[in-house]
Design a protein around this motif. Structure first.
Motif, PDB file in Angstrom:
ATOM      1  N   TRP A  10       1.126  -1.387  -0.055  1.00  0.00           N
ATOM      2  CA  TRP A  10       0.100   0.017  -0.110  1.00  0.00           C
ATOM      3  C   TRP A  10       0.842   1.333  -0.035  1.00  0.00           C
ATOM      4  O   TRP A  10       0.724   2.263  -0.782  1.00  0.00           O
ATOM      5  CB  TRP A  10      -0.969   0.030   1.166  1.00  0.00           C
ATOM      6  CG  TRP A  10      -1.818   1.183   1.166  1.00  0.00           C
ATOM      7  CD1 TRP A  10      -3.181   1.181   0.391  1.00  0.00           C
ATOM      8  CD2 TRP A  10      -1.744   2.466   1.833  1.00  0.00           C
ATOM      9  NE1 TRP A  10      -3.679   2.404   0.507  1.00  0.00           N
ATOM     10  CE2 TRP A  10      -2.978   3.296   1.413  1.00  0.00           C
ATOM     11  CE3 TRP A  10      -0.650   2.921   2.659  1.00  0.00           C
ATOM     12  CZ2 TRP A  10      -3.072   4.395   2.032  1.00  0.00           C
ATOM     13  CZ3 TRP A  10      -1.007   4.260   2.973  1.00  0.00           C
ATOM     14  CH2 TRP A  10      -2.188   5.086   2.903  1.00  0.00           C
TER      15      TRP A  10
ATOM     16  N   PHE B 120       0.565   4.141  -3.058  1.00  0.00           N
ATOM     17  CA  PHE B 120      -0.040   5.216  -2.898  1.00  0.00           C
ATOM     18  C   PHE B 120       0.728   6.310  -2.394  1.00  0.00           C
ATOM     19  O   PHE B 120       1.477   7.047  -3.248  1.00  0.00           O
ATOM     20  CB  PHE B 120      -1.395   4.986  -2.149  1.00  0.00           C
ATOM     21  CG  PHE B 120      -2.539   4.014  -2.836  1.00  0.00           C
ATOM     22  CD1 PHE B 120      -2.967   4.809  -3.791  1.00  0.00           C
ATOM     23  CD2 PHE B 120      -2.448   3.100  -2.575  1.00  0.00           C
ATOM     24  CE1 PHE B 120      -3.986   3.797  -4.466  1.00  0.00           C
ATOM     25  CE2 PHE B 120      -3.441   2.013  -3.002  1.00  0.00           C
ATOM     26  CZ  PHE B 120      -4.143   2.515  -3.961  1.00  0.00           C
ATOM     27  N   PRO B 121       1.220   6.639  -1.160  1.00  0.00           N
ATOM     28  CA  PRO B 121       2.093   7.688  -0.847  1.00  0.00           C
ATOM     29  C   PRO B 121       3.489   7.737  -1.589  1.00  0.00           C
ATOM     30  O   PRO B 121       3.722   8.721  -2.093  1.00  0.00           O
ATOM     31  CB  PRO B 121       2.176   7.527   0.793  1.00  0.00           C
ATOM     32  CG  PRO B 121       1.648   6.325   0.985  1.00  0.00           C
ATOM     33  CD  PRO B 121       0.941   5.733   0.169  1.00  0.00           C
TER      34      PRO B 121
ATOM     35  N   SER C 235       2.829   8.638  -5.228  1.00  0.00           N
ATOM     36  CA  SER C 235       2.549  10.025  -5.347  1.00  0.00           C
ATOM     37  C   SER C 235       3.696  10.730  -5.509  1.00  0.00           C
ATOM     38  O   SER C 235       3.799  11.626  -6.402  1.00  0.00           O
ATOM     39  CB  SER C 235       1.425  10.318  -4.283  1.00  0.00           C
ATOM     40  OG  SER C 235       2.177  10.482  -3.263  1.00  0.00           O
TER      41      SER C 235
ATOM     42  N   PHE D 266     -10.309   6.691  -0.412  1.00  0.00           N
ATOM     43  CA  PHE D 266      -9.468   7.182   0.618  1.00  0.00           C
ATOM     44  C   PHE D 266      -7.827   7.161   0.093  1.00  0.00           C
ATOM     45  O   PHE D 266      -7.099   8.068   0.087  1.00  0.00           O
ATOM     46  CB  PHE D 266      -9.563   6.433   2.070  1.00  0.00           C
ATOM     47  CG  PHE D 266      -8.061   6.657   3.020  1.00  0.00           C
ATOM     48  CD1 PHE D 266      -8.085   7.704   3.587  1.00  0.00           C
ATOM     49  CD2 PHE D 266      -7.039   5.661   3.117  1.00  0.00           C
ATOM     50  CE1 PHE D 266      -6.878   8.257   4.419  1.00  0.00           C
ATOM     51  CE2 PHE D 266      -6.171   5.936   4.057  1.00  0.00           C
ATOM     52  CZ  PHE D 266      -5.907   7.448   4.519  1.00  0.00           C
ATOM     53  N   SER D 267      -7.565   5.889  -0.252  1.00  0.00           N
ATOM     54  CA  SER D 267      -6.309   5.720  -0.997  1.00  0.00           C
ATOM     55  C   SER D 267      -6.034   6.653  -2.034  1.00  0.00           C
ATOM     56  O   SER D 267      -4.887   7.232  -2.269  1.00  0.00           O
ATOM     57  CB  SER D 267      -6.056   4.019  -1.566  1.00  0.00           C
ATOM     58  OG  SER D 267      -6.203   3.355  -0.354  1.00  0.00           O
TER      59      SER D 267
ATOM     60  N   VAL E  56      -5.340  10.152  -0.991  1.00  0.00           N
ATOM     61  CA  VAL E  56      -3.941  10.158  -0.599  1.00  0.00           C
ATOM     62  C   VAL E  56      -2.980  10.160  -1.595  1.00  0.00           C
ATOM     63  O   VAL E  56      -2.008  11.130  -1.645  1.00  0.00           O
ATOM     64  CB  VAL E  56      -3.394   8.682   0.113  1.00  0.00           C
ATOM     65  CG1 VAL E  56      -2.035   8.415   0.721  1.00  0.00           C
ATOM     66  CG2 VAL E  56      -4.167   8.587   1.524  1.00  0.00           C
ATOM     67  N   LEU E  57      -3.040   9.538  -2.585  1.00  0.00           N
ATOM     68  CA  LEU E  57      -2.313   9.837  -3.964  1.00  0.00           C
ATOM     69  C   LEU E  57      -2.561  11.027  -4.455  1.00  0.00           C
ATOM     70  O   LEU E  57      -1.420  11.724  -4.888  1.00  0.00           O
ATOM     71  CB  LEU E  57      -2.825   8.684  -4.698  1.00  0.00           C
ATOM     72  CG  LEU E  57      -1.807   8.598  -6.349  1.00  0.00           C
ATOM     73  CD1 LEU E  57      -0.863   7.708  -6.095  1.00  0.00           C
ATOM     74  CD2 LEU E  57      -2.762   8.151  -7.580  1.00  0.00           C
TER      75      LEU E  57
ATOM     76  N   VAL F  10      -3.385  13.968  -2.905  1.00  0.00           N
ATOM     77  CA  VAL F  10      -2.635  14.867  -1.962  1.00  0.00           C
ATOM     78  C   VAL F  10      -1.244  14.775  -1.839  1.00  0.00           C
ATOM     79  O   VAL F  10      -0.569  15.835  -2.319  1.00  0.00           O
ATOM     80  CB  VAL F  10      -3.172  14.590  -0.456  1.00  0.00           C
ATOM     81  CG1 VAL F  10      -2.296  15.378   0.479  1.00  0.00           C
ATOM     82  CG2 VAL F  10      -4.509  14.775  -0.443  1.00  0.00           C
ATOM     83  N   GLY F  11      -0.688  13.629  -2.085  1.00  0.00           N
ATOM     84  CA  GLY F  11       0.820  13.397  -2.234  1.00  0.00           C
ATOM     85  C   GLY F  11       1.319  13.932  -3.333  1.00  0.00           C
ATOM     86  O   GLY F  11       2.386  14.849  -3.490  1.00  0.00           O
TER      87      GLY F  11
ATOM     88  N   PHE G 103       5.691  13.475   2.124  1.00  0.00           N
ATOM     89  CA  PHE G 103       5.666  12.421   1.175  1.00  0.00           C
ATOM     90  C   PHE G 103       6.708  11.857   0.514  1.00  0.00           C
ATOM     91  O   PHE G 103       7.162  10.676   0.328  1.00  0.00           O
ATOM     92  CB  PHE G 103       4.642  12.846   0.113  1.00  0.00           C
ATOM     93  CG  PHE G 103       3.201  12.642   0.346  1.00  0.00           C
ATOM     94  CD1 PHE G 103       2.409  11.497   0.215  1.00  0.00           C
ATOM     95  CD2 PHE G 103       2.254  13.636   1.028  1.00  0.00           C
ATOM     96  CE1 PHE G 103       1.264  11.344   0.785  1.00  0.00           C
ATOM     97  CE2 PHE G 103       1.026  13.468   1.519  1.00  0.00           C
ATOM     98  CZ  PHE G 103       0.513  12.246   1.254  1.00  0.00           C
TER      99      PHE G 103
END
Lengths: 205, 251, 205, 273
Positions: free
Chosen positions: A165, A169-170, A173, C133-134, C137-138, C140-141, C169
């Motif tokens: 995960w 995702f993070p 990104s 939600f994921s 996150v993606l 925003v990052g 991030f």
């Protein structure tokens, strides 16, 4: 003349390569072949220039009396490989391949292996929980180091999913933003090169 | 269709780049935000001069002359070279790429002649080590351990050799300034070097230090294009959420 | 324990001796490695590019278009004479121009378009609260990291905050990368030690 | 730094170096192999190869140098032997001069072990400089970029070379330790719609994640652990599985170092306050 010629050459090559990108992928246009030929052959000549200057710098050092033995080893190594290749080519089991597989390759990977030690000492010295940023860095690194260790599953069964995960995702990104940033940098640089604004490679600033 | 979009985007990028260049050329100021590494860069040269020890500058194994980072690194090199010429400080520049070597020799020669010290310029100090990654790493590492440079500049595109160089530099007590777009190595530079320029910070720093208008203009142009990218994503997400059938955002 | 393995093993130890400090044995190994690496690259380049792509097609098959490549390549050598050095700018310009022309569309399509679309697609494909939600996150990052690399003076607080979040991030990405890199570096050392103990000393079977 | 400080730092360094050495040595000596569960990337690579029609051709690119051979070799062996067992033909190249020497001998050995014929079932074309030019050129014609194979045979004389462009192969697997897969993605996939798969050094994995989620890279098989996972799917014992205990030991040591380093840092900070 000294600036104009290179700049026009780079313009012509740049525009042609750009245009040929859009050509149908099934076509086998001679122009595209030729440009790619030029590109690769010039590069190969560039390497020859490097080797010549490599040897001449080392031999100048010898003649100045700077570490004649070690600089001699340098030149010896560089001349040994072509000599071996001339004796019996690049076949498997040739001297050239033997030298590469048993002398050059093991030394290269040993230098690389030094990094394992350096990673440890750098981690000890530098990886400190100084502020929010470094705490995040440290935590994520710990999760990955523990979770991806082959026995990490015994510590906690959820590591695999958590790491996947984080990666999807993070982490993606941020890397994606970096990729796009570098992409934009390359686009503007390429434009400047093609239109002759960027002349750093000619020694200009 | 795909090609049309690419061509269109190229034109837009071109227009933005040349528009910002024109504005800057006409005297419009583009204010860069502060970047911590820049001051450190200047101090590092002074430190070497005081200590009477050389400066080692290397652009890393990953770059070639076309890469924006390599070009940015060249711009900074020209500034550093001017300073080393002024302070009579030795500048060593090993590289893995003969083309980069050739270019760097030109850049440094120009810098030395700009401050009237062309007689002190020694092309042998800017040399090709080896095109093989750990041949290069071993060569530069040896140079660091033996010449004990006071300051080390690791600016360019680095790969795995980054930490070998940075750790050897730390072991001889050099001040180290790193800057790279290779994200993997940034983690290592962060923990092993004194100052680190992230990715495009290097690019911005080069524009700032060299005062090169064209470079500054492209930093600005990239800011504008970043805004365009974010707007695209925002519009795309809105349309994907409220009009799930839409597909214009699939480039 | 044959002679070939012993040579590789001794050279490996010579490189590792650097961990104790710089010494003549390491210095010898280092110079030999650098020399061999230069010689190896020279041979492969000579055979596979200069001979296979230039000499044979031009002088044996008579592809005259390659005369230009030969001339451009030879111009690279003009560097060695100060008054002719500017001529080497021409082949350099050809290569750099070609690279820039090809990079423009490649960067736009592969780095920028595809990555932007993928960021939108996550929202398009998201089903359920966790996936949404994921996706957020993606997003925003992605946006805040782009904000981190915005170099104009931050006139608004929003941009400063965003750049701060972006740096978090980035740290997640660096942390994950650091973790994976530790894995990688240890693997290399494991390989070298495995060679020393299994192939050379035979203490593990 | 004062002299005593330098000496202390030097001592700590050597202590850490010995720790790394010891932990791996012990891990290698103990006769025990931990089990590994295959991750998403490994499974995706495995099922891609499982589903290739026997007799099709695939491109393999050895995009690494000899330095990273200890990590790349188990990956390369796992993938190449899987392909040969599935009767997939292999055209191999290298974008690094050193990858050429390694690819050549590895392919020869595995080819012989699996009783395959050179030139019909597999071929090694060797190295060409400038990765972008090589990839773009091969989109036109393989035999144009590689008129001769690594051993000097004219490529147009080899039966396997009836596959001459990207549309004739199922995809490319780049076995890489650095940034070269991005060239395959940016030039091969973007222009010629080539399917790109990768067997990467673990350090590269996170850098290529964005390309997987965007669909530009089919799968990532990562690092020595990836090799061990692949070996477990193939039911063979190989260099990956053998190293897993040592890998675990090394990770434990690094975690210890991070903890000790931070404790001593926090304590020294408390003292200052």
């Amino acid at each position: 003349m000294r600036k104009f010629l290179p700049i026009s050459v780079s313009f012509v090559f740049g525009v042609l390569m750009f245009a040929l990108w859009f050509e149908d992928s099934e076509s086998r246009s001679m122009l595209h072949f030729t440009l790619i030929d030029y590109w690769q052959i010039i590069f190969a000549f560039g390497l020859l220039v490097g080797v010549v200057s490599f040897i001449s710098v080392a031999s100048r050092k010898i003649s100045r009396g700077e570490e004649p033995f070690y600089n001699g080893v340098l030149i010896f190594g560089a001349l040994l490989m072509p000599t071996l290749a001339m004796i019996d080519g690049l076949q498997p089991n040739s001297y050239f391949q033997w030298m590469f597989e048993n002398v050059q390759a093991p030394m290269q990977s040993s230098v690389f292996a030094l990094l394992a030690f350096f990673v440890a000492s750098a981690a000890f010295r530098g990886f400190r929980a100084r502020n929010a940023q470094s705490i995040i860095l440290l935590l994520v690194a710990l999760i990955v180091i523990i979770g991806r260790a082959p026995m990490g599953e015994f510590v906690w069964g959820g590591f695999d999913e958590l790491i996947q995960w984080i990666r999807d995702f993070p982490s993606t990104s941020a890397k994606r933003a970096v990729l796009i940033g570098i992409g934009l940098g390359s686009v503007t640089t390429s434009l400047r090169v093609i239109f002759g604004v960027e002349r750093t490679y000619l020694g200009e600033r | 269709m795909d090609s049309l979009i690419t061509i269109l985007a190229t034109i837009v990028a071109g227009l933005v780049t040349f528009w910002t260049a024109r504005l800057i050329h006409r005297g419009r100021k583009y204010h860069l935000r502060e970047i911590a590494g820049i001051k450190a860069l200047e101090d590092a040269v002074g430190r070497a001069a005081e200590m009477g020890r050389p400066i080692l500058y290397t652009p890393g194994y990953g770059g070639d002359i076309q890469r924006p980072t390599t070009i940015a690194s060249m711009n900074i090199l020209s500034v550093v070279a001017e300073k080393t010429a002024e302070y009579n400080c030795e500048l060593i520049y090993p590289t893995h790429d003969p083309i980069i070597m050739a270019t760097a020799q030109e850049v440094v020669r120009e810098s030395y002649s700009r401050v009237g010290k062309i007689d002190r310029f020694n092309p042998d100090n800017i040399y090709y080590v080896s095109s093989s990654q750990f041949g290069y790493a071993a060569g530069v590492e040896g140079e660091i351990v033996r010449k004990k440079p006071a300051s080390i500049f690791l600016l360019g595109t680095f790969e795995a050799e980054s930490l070998i160089l940075a750790e050897s530099g730390a072991a001889v007590g050099a001040v180290q300034i790193a800057g790279t777009d290779s994200t993997i190595q940034l983690a290592f530079f962060l923990i092993a070097c004194d100052y680190t320029l992230f990715g495009e910070e290097l690019f911005a720093a080069s524009g700032y230090l060299s005062g090169n208008e064209a470079t500054l203009a492209s930093v600005w142009a990239q800011d504008i294009m970043r805004i365009l990218c974010v707007s695209f994503v925002a519009l795309g997400i809105l349309s994907a959420l409220f009009f799930p059938e839409s597909s214009w955002w699939k480039l | 324990m044959d002679i070939t393995t012993t040579i590789s093993a001794l050279l490996t130890l010579a490189v590792f001796s650097f961990l104790y400090g710089d010494n003549p044995v390491y210095k010898f190994a280092e110079r030999l490695l650098v020399g061999l690496a230069v010689g190896y690259a020279l041979v492969i380049n000579w055979q596979q590019t200069i001979i296979d792509r230039l000499y044979t097609p031009l002088f044996i098959d008579g592809r005259l278009a390659l005369v230009v490549a030969l001339v451009l390549g030879l111009l690279m050598f003009s560097r060695f004479k100060r008054s002719w050095a500017w001529l080497s700018g021409i082949p350099l310009a050809a290569m750099i121009g070609a690279g820039a022309g090809a990079a423009l569309p490649a960067m736009l399509e592969a780095r920028i378009f595809k990555q932007l679309s993928a960021t939108v697609a996550v929202f398009h494909d998201a089903s359920g609260a966790f996936e949404m939600f994921s996706a957020i996150v993606l997003l925003v990052g992605f946006v805040t990291t782009l904000g981190y690399f915005y170099f104009g003076v931050h006139r608004s607080n929003a941009l400063a905050v965003s750049s701060k979040i972006g740096s978090y991030f980035l740290m997640i990405f660096f942390g994950a990368t650091f973790g994976y890199t530790v894995m990688s570096r240890m693997s290399i050392l494991i390989g070298r030690l495995d060679f020393l103990m299994r192939d050379w000393l035979g203490v593990i079977g | 730094m004062s002299d005593t400080q330098t000496r202390r730092a030097q001592k700590t360094r050597r202590l850490i170096f010995s720790g790394v050495f010891l932990s791996i040595t012990i891990g290698l000596l103990l006769p025990f192999q931990p089990e590994v569960t295959p991750s998403v990337g490994t499974k995706s690579m495995f099922s891609f190869i499982e589903n290739i029609k026997p007799g099709s051709t695939i491109l393999i690119s050895f995009d690494h140098e000899s330095a990273s051979f200890p990590e790349m070799k188990p990956l390369a062996i796992a993938v190449v032997s899987h392909l040969l067992k599935r009767d997939v033909k292999i055209i191999a190249i290298s974008l690094f001069p050193e990858g050429a020497g390694l690819g050549a001998s590895l392919l020869r050995r595995l080819g012989e072990e699996n009783k395959k014929t050179y030139g019909t079932d597999f071929v090694f074309l060797g190295f060409k400089p400038e990765p972008r030019a090589t990839i773009l050129g091969m989109g036109k014609s393989f035999s144009f970029v590689f008129p001769f194979d690594f051993y000097g045979t004219k490529t147009s004389d080899l039966p396997i070379m009836s596959a001459d462009r990207y549309s004739d192969v199922v995809g490319v697997i780049t076995i890489a330790d650095g940034s070269y897969p991005s060239h395959w993605i940016e030039y091969g996939a973007a222009k010629y719609e080539l399917i790109v798969l990768s067997a990467l050094a673990a350090s590269m994995v996170t850098s290529y994640d964005p390309y997987v989620t965007s669909g530009q890279l089919h799968s990532i098989l990562g690092g020595l652990r990836g090799a061990a996972e692949y070996e477990s799917l193939l039911n063979v014992d190989g260099g990956g599985s053998r190293a897993m205990l040592a890998q675990t030991a090394a990770h434990i040591f690094i975690v210890l170092i991070l903890i000790v380093g931070n404790i001593s840092y926090l304590r020294s900070r408390k003292k200052k306050v």
